[in-house]
Design a protein around this motif. Structure first.
Motif, PDB file in Angstrom:
ATOM      1  N   UNK A 112       0.870  -1.189   0.004  1.00  0.00           N
ATOM      2  CA  UNK A 112      -0.017  -0.090  -0.108  1.00  0.00           C
ATOM      3  C   UNK A 112       0.768   1.301   0.086  1.00  0.00           C
ATOM      4  N   UNK A 113       2.214   1.360   0.521  1.00  0.00           N
ATOM      5  CA  UNK A 113       2.912   2.446   0.672  1.00  0.00           C
ATOM      6  C   UNK A 113       3.404   2.729  -0.850  1.00  0.00           C
ATOM      7  N   UNK A 114       3.858   1.693  -1.503  1.00  0.00           N
ATOM      8  CA  UNK A 114       4.017   1.842  -2.884  1.00  0.00           C
ATOM      9  C   UNK A 114       2.832   2.252  -3.826  1.00  0.00           C
ATOM     10  N   UNK A 115       1.734   1.730  -3.753  1.00  0.00           N
ATOM     11  CA  UNK A 115       0.556   2.124  -4.398  1.00  0.00           C
ATOM     12  C   UNK A 115       0.138   3.544  -3.830  1.00  0.00           C
ATOM     13  N   UNK A 150     -15.142   8.154   2.498  1.00  0.00           N
ATOM     14  CA  UNK A 150     -15.843   7.779   1.335  1.00  0.00           C
ATOM     15  C   UNK A 150     -15.532   6.313   0.797  1.00  0.00           C
ATOM     16  N   UNK A 151     -14.119   6.049   0.771  1.00  0.00           N
ATOM     17  CA  UNK A 151     -13.775   4.898   0.154  1.00  0.00           C
ATOM     18  C   UNK A 151     -14.254   3.638   1.189  1.00  0.00           C
ATOM     19  N   UNK A 152     -14.242   3.641   2.424  1.00  0.00           N
ATOM     20  CA  UNK A 152     -14.615   2.731   3.537  1.00  0.00           C
ATOM     21  C   UNK A 152     -16.225   2.568   3.434  1.00  0.00           C
ATOM     22  N   UNK A 153     -16.790   3.807   3.127  1.00  0.00           N
ATOM     23  CA  UNK A 153     -18.428   3.817   2.779  1.00  0.00           C
ATOM     24  C   UNK A 153     -18.831   3.020   1.877  1.00  0.00           C
ATOM     25  N   UNK A 154     -18.136   3.353   0.667  1.00  0.00           N
ATOM     26  CA  UNK A 154     -18.359   2.481  -0.486  1.00  0.00           C
ATOM     27  C   UNK A 154     -18.233   0.841  -0.405  1.00  0.00           C
ATOM     28  N   UNK A 155     -17.189   0.591   0.377  1.00  0.00           N
ATOM     29  CA  UNK A 155     -16.862  -0.876   0.480  1.00  0.00           C
ATOM     30  C   UNK A 155     -17.882  -1.476   1.735  1.00  0.00           C
ATOM     31  N   UNK A 156     -18.196  -0.568   2.339  1.00  0.00           N
ATOM     32  CA  UNK A 156     -19.275  -1.120   3.215  1.00  0.00           C
ATOM     33  C   UNK A 156     -20.726  -1.381   2.725  1.00  0.00           C
ATOM     34  N   UNK A 169      -5.982  -2.951   2.522  1.00  0.00           N
ATOM     35  CA  UNK A 169      -5.141  -2.213   1.335  1.00  0.00           C
ATOM     36  C   UNK A 169      -5.594  -0.940   1.131  1.00  0.00           C
ATOM     37  N   UNK A 170      -6.924  -0.766   0.930  1.00  0.00           N
ATOM     38  CA  UNK A 170      -7.411   0.534   0.595  1.00  0.00           C
ATOM     39  C   UNK A 170      -7.074   1.701   1.728  1.00  0.00           C
ATOM     40  N   UNK A 171      -7.392   1.189   2.829  1.00  0.00           N
ATOM     41  CA  UNK A 171      -7.561   1.897   4.214  1.00  0.00           C
ATOM     42  C   UNK A 171      -6.138   2.320   4.473  1.00  0.00           C
ATOM     43  N   UNK A 384     -10.172   2.287  -8.316  1.00  0.00           N
ATOM     44  CA  UNK A 384     -10.796   3.304  -9.129  1.00  0.00           C
ATOM     45  C   UNK A 384     -11.395   4.091  -7.912  1.00  0.00           C
ATOM     46  N   UNK A 385     -11.667   3.651  -6.676  1.00  0.00           N
ATOM     47  CA  UNK A 385     -12.289   4.196  -5.611  1.00  0.00           C
ATOM     48  C   UNK A 385     -11.162   5.207  -4.951  1.00  0.00           C
ATOM     49  N   UNK A 386      -9.999   5.117  -5.348  1.00  0.00           N
ATOM     50  CA  UNK A 386      -9.045   6.003  -4.774  1.00  0.00           C
ATOM     51  C   UNK A 386      -9.088   7.204  -5.279  1.00  0.00           C
ATOM     52  N   UNK A 387      -9.834   7.392  -6.486  1.00  0.00           N
ATOM     53  CA  UNK A 387      -9.989   8.946  -6.964  1.00  0.00           C
ATOM     54  C   UNK A 387     -11.048   9.793  -6.190  1.00  0.00           C
TER      55      UNK A 387
END
Length: 437
Positions: A112-115, A150-156, A169-171, A384-387
Motif C-alpha cells: 500500500x505504501x508503493x501504491x 468515502x472509500x470505506x463507505x463504498x466498501x461497506x 489495502x485501501x485503508x 478506481x475508488x482512490x479517485x
C-alpha cells in the motif's frame, strides 16, 4: 459466579448511550454523515440563502489578551485547527497499523505504501500535463489524496463480499496518502519561514518526547503543550496541521501495564470479600485506585486516544469541514474548463493508473507482498475508488488556488469524486457478484 455482577452497573442514560456507541462503531456511517453534510452545503450554496450561508464561514473569531490577539475566520479555525485533530487521528491509525497491526511486516506495508506513492505521483504529473503553465499549475497537490471515509463507505455497502485484504489495502493506502498530502501542504504551500517560531515548535516537540520518557501520562498536559506547538507552527510559515501528524506518530504504541501485572492487580481487588471496604479502609481504597489506573493503562495511549477522538472527528470535525468548504455555487460566473478537466482526469484516470502501476512494480521487484485473496482484478477495481479525493482535495485547494479559481476546482473535485465512487462501486459489485454463488 453471578454474571450480572461482572458487569458495570447500569444507568438510565445507558438506554441512549449504548445504542449510540454501537452506531459510532459502524465505520461506514462516517461516509454517510459526510455525504449528507456535503449535500446540505451544496443545497444552501445554491438557494436564496447562499450569500448568508457562505458569509458565516468568513466571520472572524478569536481571543484577545491585552495587546495580544489571535483571530482567524471561522473557516480558518476549522481548516487549520479542527483538521489538526483529523490528521492526529490519521497518524494514530497509521502508527497502530505499523506497530500493532498487519502492517508491522515491512513487505506487507510496502504494497500500500508503493501504491500510495504512485497514486500521488502519477495524478500530479497528469494534472501538470493538462494544465501546463496555465493558471492554477501550482495546485498540483490537490489531486494527490484519497478520502478515507468515502472509500470505506463504498466498501461497506458491498458488505462481506469484499475481502478484508482489500479493505486493509485501501485503508492503508488512504492513510499513507493523507500523511503524504499533509507533508506536501507543509512543504509546498507554506509561507516564508519564521525560524524563531520553528525553533519554538522544535522545543515543544522535544518537551513532549522528554516528559513521555519520564513517564508523564496525563493527557491534558500533552494537550496544553500540543496547543503551544500548534501556535508555533502556525506562526512559523509551515502549515499548522502538521502538528497533528507529528504528535500522532510520537504517541506511544505500547501499553504501560502488561496483562500479567493487570491480572495481579485485579486479583488483589477481587480477593476482598463482599462488603463496604472502599469507603473506610485506606489500603483497600489504594488497591481499588490502582486497579482503575491499571485497567486504563492496559490499553496503549494510541488505542485510548483513537477510541476517544475518532467519534468527534468522524461526526463533528469532518461534517463541519464539509459544510464550510463544499458549498459551491453551481452557476459559477467564472469557470475554467481546462482546470476542471485536469482535476477530473487526474483523479479518475491518473489515480488508478498510479496505484496499479506502482503495486505491480512493488510485487515484481519483491518489495511488497500481495495477499492471495487480493486478486489483481479486485485491486484494479478497488483502485478506481482512490479517485475520491474530496476531503483532502478541498483542504489543499483552499490553500493552493486563488479565490477566482476555487469554484472551477471544486466542481472538478466533486465531479471526480462522483465518477470515481460510481465506477469503483459498480466494478467491485460486478466482480464480487460473479464470485458469489
Amino acid at each position: 459466579m453471578n454474571e450480572s455482577l461482572a458487569r458495570l452497573p447500569r444507568e438510565p442514560a445507558d438506554r441512549f448511550t449504548r445504542p449510540f456507541m454501537r452506531f459510532l462503531r459502524i465505520e461506514a456511517m462516517t461516509g454517510v454523515i459526510l455525504l449528507l453534510s456535503t449535500l446540505l452545503a451544496l443545497l444552501l450554496a445554491n438557494t436564496a440563502w447562499s450569500a448568508s450561508f457562505l458569509a458565516v464561514w468568513d466571520m472572524p473569531a478569536g481571543i484577545r489578551l491585552g495587546e495580544i490577539e489571535v483571530s482567524r475566520s471561522l473557516k480558518h479555525w476549522i481548516n487549520d485547527g479542527l483538521m489538526t485533530l483529523f490528521f492526529f487521528v490519521i497518524a494514530l491509525e497509521l502508527k497502530r497499523e505499523l506497530v500493532l497491526g498487519e502492517l508491522c511486516i515491512p513487505r506487507v506495508a510496502a504494497l500500500p505504501l508503493a501504491a500510495a506513492f504512485g497514486g500521488m505521483l502519477v495524478p500530479a504529473g497528469m494534472f501538470l500535463l493538462v494544465v501546463g503553465s496555465g493558471p492554477g499549475a501550482s495546485g498540483w497537490g490537490t489531486v494527490m489524496s484519497t478520502d478515507t471515509a468515502f472509500v470505506i463507505g463504498c466498501l461497506a455497502m458491498l458488505g462481506s463480499r469484499i475481502p478484508e485484504s482489500l479493505r486493509l489495502f485501501l485503508l492503508s493506502l488512504a492513510i499513507f496518502d493523507d500523511v503524504g498530502a499533509i507533508l506536501v501542504v507543509a512543504i509546498g504551500y507554506g509561507d516564508t519561514l519564521n525560524w524563531a517560531a520553528l525553533g519554538a515548535a522544535g522545543i515543544g516537540l522535544a518537551v513532549v518526547a522528554g516528559i513521555s520518557r519520564l513517564g508523564v501520562r496525563n493527557i491534558p498536559v500533552y494537550f496544553a503543550i500540543g496547543s503551544g506547538i500548534w501556535l508555533a507552527f502556525d506562526a512559523s510559515g509551515i502549515h499548522a496541521t502538521l502538528t497533528g501528524v507529528i504528535l500522532g506518530l510520537m504517541t506511544p504504541a505500547r501499553s504501560w501495564v502488561s496483562d500479567t501485572r493487570l491480572h495481579a492487580i485485579l486479583d488483589r481487588v477481587v480477593a476482598y470479600p463482599p462488603g463496604d471496604h472502599w469507603s473506610g479502609d485506606a489500603a483497600a481504597r489504594g488497591d481499588l485506585h490502582r486497579a482503575g489506573v491499571a485497567t486504563r493503562e492496559a490499553l496503549s495511549p494510541i488505542e485510548r486516544l483513537e477510541i476517544a477522538l475518532h467519534p468527534w472527528v468522524a461526526f463533528a470535525v469532518m461534517p463541519l469541514f464539509a459544510l464550510a468548504n463544499a458549498g459551491v455555487p453551481m452557476a459559477a460566473t467564472r469557470f475554467d474548463a481546462t482546470l476542471t478537466s485536469a482535476i477530473v482526469a487526474a483523479f479518475v484516470v491518473g489515480k488508478p493508473i498510479g496505484v496499479v502501476l506502482f503495486s505491480v512494480v512493488a510485487v515484481k521487484l519483491r518489495l511488497g507482498i500481495r495477499p492471495r485473496e487480493l486478486s489483481w482484478s479486485l485491486l484494479v477495481a478497488g483502485s478506481l475508488l482512490t479517485g475520491i479525493g474530496f476531503t483532502m482535495a478541498l483542504f489543499i485547494a483552499e490553500l493552493a488556488f486563488e479565490a477566482t479559481l476555487l469554484d472551477s476546482v471544486k466542481h472538478g473535485i466533486l465531479g471526480a469524486s462522483i465518477i470515481s465512487a460510481a465506477t469503483g462501486f459498480l466494478a467491485l459489485n460486478w466482480l464480487t457478484s460473479r464470485r458469489t454463488p
